[in-house]
Motif scaffolding. Sequence first.
Motif, PDB file in Angstrom:
ATOM      1  N   LEU A  37       0.830  -1.206   0.000  1.00  0.00           N
ATOM      2  CA  LEU A  37       0.000   0.000   0.000  1.00  0.00           C
ATOM      3  C   LEU A  37       0.868   1.261   0.000  1.00  0.00           C
ATOM      4  CD1 LEU A  37      -2.791  -1.095   2.506  1.00  0.00           C
ATOM      5  CD2 LEU A  37      -3.034  -0.721   0.048  1.00  0.00           C
ATOM      6  N   ARG A  38       1.954   1.242   0.751  1.00  0.00           N
ATOM      7  CA  ARG A  38       2.862   2.400   0.773  1.00  0.00           C
ATOM      8  C   ARG A  38       3.484   2.618  -0.604  1.00  0.00           C
ATOM      9  NH1 ARG A  38       4.278   0.377   5.900  1.00  0.00           N
ATOM     10  NH2 ARG A  38       6.167  -0.595   5.066  1.00  0.00           N
ATOM     11  N   ALA A  39       3.805   1.523  -1.295  1.00  0.00           N
ATOM     12  CA  ALA A  39       4.384   1.658  -2.634  1.00  0.00           C
ATOM     13  C   ALA A  39       3.399   2.305  -3.596  1.00  0.00           C
ATOM     14  CB  ALA A  39       4.810   0.279  -3.150  1.00  0.00           C
ATOM     15  N   LEU A  40       2.141   1.939  -3.486  1.00  0.00           N
ATOM     16  CA  LEU A  40       1.132   2.593  -4.318  1.00  0.00           C
ATOM     17  C   LEU A  40       1.085   4.090  -4.028  1.00  0.00           C
ATOM     18  CD1 LEU A  40      -1.864   0.069  -4.146  1.00  0.00           C
ATOM     19  CD2 LEU A  40      -0.422   0.554  -6.130  1.00  0.00           C
ATOM     20  N   ASP A  41       1.103   4.439  -2.750  1.00  0.00           N
ATOM     21  CA  ASP A  41       1.010   5.844  -2.362  1.00  0.00           C
ATOM     22  C   ASP A  41       2.227   6.624  -2.846  1.00  0.00           C
ATOM     23  OD1 ASP A  41      -0.587   7.820  -0.894  1.00  0.00           O
ATOM     24  OD2 ASP A  41       1.154   7.920   0.444  1.00  0.00           O
ATOM     25  N   GLU A  42       3.409   6.016  -2.780  1.00  0.00           N
ATOM     26  CA  GLU A  42       4.631   6.695  -3.224  1.00  0.00           C
ATOM     27  C   GLU A  42       4.610   7.008  -4.707  1.00  0.00           C
ATOM     28  OE1 GLU A  42       7.619   3.969  -2.023  1.00  0.00           O
ATOM     29  OE2 GLU A  42       7.453   4.466   0.125  1.00  0.00           O
ATOM     30  N   HIS A  43       3.861   6.241  -5.496  1.00  0.00           N
ATOM     31  CA  HIS A  43       3.764   6.468  -6.936  1.00  0.00           C
ATOM     32  C   HIS A  43       2.464   7.178  -7.326  1.00  0.00           C
ATOM     33  CE1 HIS A  43       6.859   3.260  -6.784  1.00  0.00           C
ATOM     34  NE2 HIS A  43       7.310   3.825  -7.885  1.00  0.00           N
ATOM     35  N   SER A  44       1.793   7.768  -6.358  1.00  0.00           N
ATOM     36  CA  SER A  44       0.528   8.500  -6.586  1.00  0.00           C
ATOM     37  C   SER A  44      -0.517   7.611  -7.254  1.00  0.00           C
ATOM     38  CB  SER A  44       0.784   9.760  -7.440  1.00  0.00           C
ATOM     39  OG  SER A  44       1.673  10.637  -6.789  1.00  0.00           O
ATOM     40  N   LEU A  45      -0.597   6.365  -6.792  1.00  0.00           N
ATOM     41  CA  LEU A  45      -1.528   5.403  -7.372  1.00  0.00           C
ATOM     42  C   LEU A  45      -2.608   4.948  -6.389  1.00  0.00           C
ATOM     43  CD1 LEU A  45       0.911   3.176  -9.466  1.00  0.00           C
ATOM     44  CD2 LEU A  45      -0.719   4.888 -10.311  1.00  0.00           C
ATOM     45  N   THR A  46      -2.645   5.551  -5.203  1.00  0.00           N
ATOM     46  CA  THR A  46      -3.687   5.200  -4.240  1.00  0.00           C
ATOM     47  C   THR A  46      -5.037   5.720  -4.727  1.00  0.00           C
ATOM     48  OG1 THR A  46      -2.107   5.270  -2.420  1.00  0.00           O
ATOM     49  CG2 THR A  46      -4.442   5.440  -1.857  1.00  0.00           C
ATOM     50  N   ARG A  47      -6.048   4.869  -4.637  1.00  0.00           N
ATOM     51  CA  ARG A  47      -7.406   5.256  -5.047  1.00  0.00           C
ATOM     52  C   ARG A  47      -8.244   5.517  -3.798  1.00  0.00           C
ATOM     53  NH1 ARG A  47      -8.395   2.223 -10.558  1.00  0.00           N
ATOM     54  NH2 ARG A  47      -6.323   1.404 -10.957  1.00  0.00           N
ATOM     55  N   GLN A  48      -9.228   6.392  -3.956  1.00  0.00           N
ATOM     56  CA  GLN A  48     -10.074   6.764  -2.829  1.00  0.00           C
ATOM     57  C   GLN A  48     -11.536   6.630  -3.216  1.00  0.00           C
ATOM     58  OE1 GLN A  48      -8.980  10.760  -1.780  1.00  0.00           O
ATOM     59  NE2 GLN A  48      -7.173  10.119  -0.606  1.00  0.00           N
ATOM     60  N   ARG A  49     -12.349   6.310  -2.230  1.00  0.00           N
ATOM     61  CA  ARG A  49     -13.791   6.321  -2.416  1.00  0.00           C
ATOM     62  C   ARG A  49     -14.370   7.588  -1.793  1.00  0.00           C
ATOM     63  NH1 ARG A  49     -16.221   0.750  -0.299  1.00  0.00           N
ATOM     64  NH2 ARG A  49     -15.271   1.543   1.622  1.00  0.00           N
ATOM     65  N   ARG A  50     -15.340   8.179  -2.470  1.00  0.00           N
ATOM     66  CA  ARG A  50     -16.096   9.287  -1.904  1.00  0.00           C
ATOM     67  C   ARG A  50     -17.551   8.841  -1.770  1.00  0.00           C
ATOM     68  NH1 ARG A  50     -12.795  12.852  -5.749  1.00  0.00           N
ATOM     69  NH2 ARG A  50     -11.299  13.892  -4.380  1.00  0.00           N
ATOM     70  N   VAL A  51     -18.215   9.346  -0.769  1.00  0.00           N
ATOM     71  CA  VAL A  51     -19.584   8.935  -0.478  1.00  0.00           C
ATOM     72  C   VAL A  51     -20.554   9.916  -1.130  1.00  0.00           C
ATOM     73  CG1 VAL A  51     -21.279   8.473   1.318  1.00  0.00           C
ATOM     74  CG2 VAL A  51     -18.874   7.877   1.686  1.00  0.00           C
ATOM     75  N   VAL A  52     -21.350   9.423  -2.075  1.00  0.00           N
ATOM     76  CA  VAL A  52     -22.364  10.235  -2.744  1.00  0.00           C
ATOM     77  C   VAL A  52     -23.671  10.085  -1.985  1.00  0.00           C
ATOM     78  CG1 VAL A  52     -23.599  10.629  -4.900  1.00  0.00           C
ATOM     79  CG2 VAL A  52     -21.201   9.902  -4.946  1.00  0.00           C
ATOM     80  N   GLU A  53     -24.257  11.196  -1.580  1.00  0.00           N
ATOM     81  CA  GLU A  53     -25.418  11.181  -0.693  1.00  0.00           C
ATOM     82  C   GLU A  53     -26.724  11.460  -1.415  1.00  0.00           C
ATOM     83  OE1 GLU A  53     -24.326  13.987   2.332  1.00  0.00           O
ATOM     84  OE2 GLU A  53     -22.364  13.044   2.636  1.00  0.00           O
ATOM     85  N   THR A  54     -26.660  11.641  -2.732  1.00  0.00           N
ATOM     86  CA  THR A  54     -27.835  12.007  -3.514  1.00  0.00           C
ATOM     87  C   THR A  54     -27.975  11.033  -4.692  1.00  0.00           C
ATOM     88  OG1 THR A  54     -26.376  13.605  -4.596  1.00  0.00           O
ATOM     89  CG2 THR A  54     -27.863  14.455  -2.918  1.00  0.00           C
ATOM     90  N   PRO A  55     -29.114  11.040  -5.377  1.00  0.00           N
ATOM     91  CA  PRO A  55     -29.251  10.180  -6.557  1.00  0.00           C
ATOM     92  C   PRO A  55     -28.208  10.512  -7.627  1.00  0.00           C
ATOM     93  CG  PRO A  55     -31.396  10.981  -5.861  1.00  0.00           C
ATOM     94  CD  PRO A  55     -30.378  11.746  -5.064  1.00  0.00           C
ATOM     95  N   CYS A  56     -27.974   9.542  -8.497  1.00  0.00           N
ATOM     96  CA  CYS A  56     -27.027   9.745  -9.588  1.00  0.00           C
ATOM     97  C   CYS A  56     -27.536  10.851 -10.508  1.00  0.00           C
ATOM     98  CB  CYS A  56     -26.862   8.432 -10.374  1.00  0.00           C
ATOM     99  SG  CYS A  56     -25.700   8.553 -11.744  1.00  0.00           S
ATOM    100  N   ALA A  57     -26.803  11.950 -10.567  1.00  0.00           N
ATOM    101  CA  ALA A  57     -27.186  13.123 -11.358  1.00  0.00           C
ATOM    102  C   ALA A  57     -25.972  14.047 -11.408  1.00  0.00           C
ATOM    103  CB  ALA A  57     -28.379  13.850 -10.740  1.00  0.00           C
ATOM    104  N   PRO A  58     -25.941  14.993 -12.360  1.00  0.00           N
ATOM    105  CA  PRO A  58     -24.800  15.909 -12.404  1.00  0.00           C
ATOM    106  C   PRO A  58     -24.620  16.707 -11.125  1.00  0.00           C
ATOM    107  CG  PRO A  58     -25.967  15.969 -14.492  1.00  0.00           C
ATOM    108  CD  PRO A  58     -26.814  15.159 -13.559  1.00  0.00           C
ATOM    109  N   ARG A  59     -25.710  17.200 -10.557  1.00  0.00           N
ATOM    110  CA  ARG A  59     -25.632  17.947  -9.299  1.00  0.00           C
ATOM    111  C   ARG A  59     -25.799  16.967  -8.156  1.00  0.00           C
ATOM    112  NH1 ARG A  59     -23.822  23.229 -10.324  1.00  0.00           N
ATOM    113  NH2 ARG A  59     -24.430  23.676 -12.474  1.00  0.00           N
ATOM    114  N   MET A  60     -24.773  16.863  -7.322  1.00  0.00           N
ATOM    115  CA  MET A  60     -24.782  15.856  -6.274  1.00  0.00           C
ATOM    116  C   MET A  60     -24.159  16.416  -5.006  1.00  0.00           C
ATOM    117  SD  MET A  60     -21.689  13.389  -7.674  1.00  0.00           S
ATOM    118  CE  MET A  60     -22.332  13.292  -9.328  1.00  0.00           C
TER     119      MET A  60
END
Length: 393
Positions: free
Chosen positions: A11-34
């Motif tokens: 995991l540290r190796a991924l972070d050192e190469h800027s390859l860590t992925r993140q999840r964000r929590v979407v609180e609204t229905p799928c739409a452009p404005r969220m």
Amino acid sequence: MELIAALDRQLRALDEHSLTRQRRVVETPCAPRMVVNGRPLLGFCSNDYLGLASHPQLAAALAEGAQRYGVGSGASHLISGHSRAHEQLEERFAAFMADYVAQARALYFCTGYMANLAVLTALGADGEAEIFSEELNHASLIDGARLARARVQVYPHADVATLRRQLAASTAATKLVVTDSVFSMDGDLAPLAALLAACEEYGAWLVVDDAHGFGVLGAGGRGVLEALGLRSPHIVYIGTLGKAAGVGGAFVAAHGTMIEFLIQRARPYIYTTAPAPALAHALQASLDIIGGPEGQARRAHLHALIAQLDEQLRLRSWRRPPSATAIQPIIIGSNEDALQAAAGLYGLGLWVPAIRPPTVPPGTARLRATLTAAHTHGDVAQLVAALHELEGA
């Protein structure tokens, strides 16, 4: 504990190469404005190309399906999980694609990933198959080819001449040419007419993953085959239903004999619980919209937004490859710079994801902006202004 420490090092190796992925929590229905992690954003990151994911007609159909069929299917299709909703949906898809797939039948899957695995592993399992895979194919096609008991050759992106040489030299009893239709990170189209001609000449199947074309391309939303006017018994067509269709799952449309073969031999179909019947019921409502006047209007609006971006966006150091589809990549280069650009957009209230290796080749990290029919011309103008501001900063 050494087992955990080994994972921490990776995991540290991924972070050192800027390859860590993140999840964000979407609180609204799928739409452009969220609302994302409590913050309002304008998103250009969804594959909901027709803006149907939160369409009230589909939500009502899903609720109706749950009332009629319950929540779960309870078993695999070949035990007791194949409901009337599944059967009707497959009949609808077969009729929808009948002009482009000879003697068409259709088979419904839980996901596009499973559909791709099913087709390639079933056809490649006889020990006498050879797969010819496009260089930029989606991970699900790559994994399907790896899992199939078949020799695999990769041909360069859109290089039909090399593919023809490979096919001519092959002595395999079963030949499979496998390609995306719209390439998910570049937005360009495969040369399908030339690929089909080669398959027909050399007796090969043409497996087309139209994940980003179904519902969007063609006058009636029937995807890349309709857009290019292609029809052949050699075609095995895979349409994803969690993107433009707004729900989830996928279907395979092919000659009836091919579909029967998949029912009998495709392990990802045989050995999994069938999708919820309510989803199949909702997808019938989606198909009504895609093939009707509303679908035509939504596709026309989407293509107008694509034309607007093409006209207004003028980049100097970043690069935007030509794309006439909803997928609009902006190639920046390094992983760090792509992440910085995405963070800059986020700071301006826009969510455009940074795509990095291994999804794209090293040195081609990019922003992947996707347009949908739910966006407005004002939304696109806001995106253009933000990109110009960040590139010039």
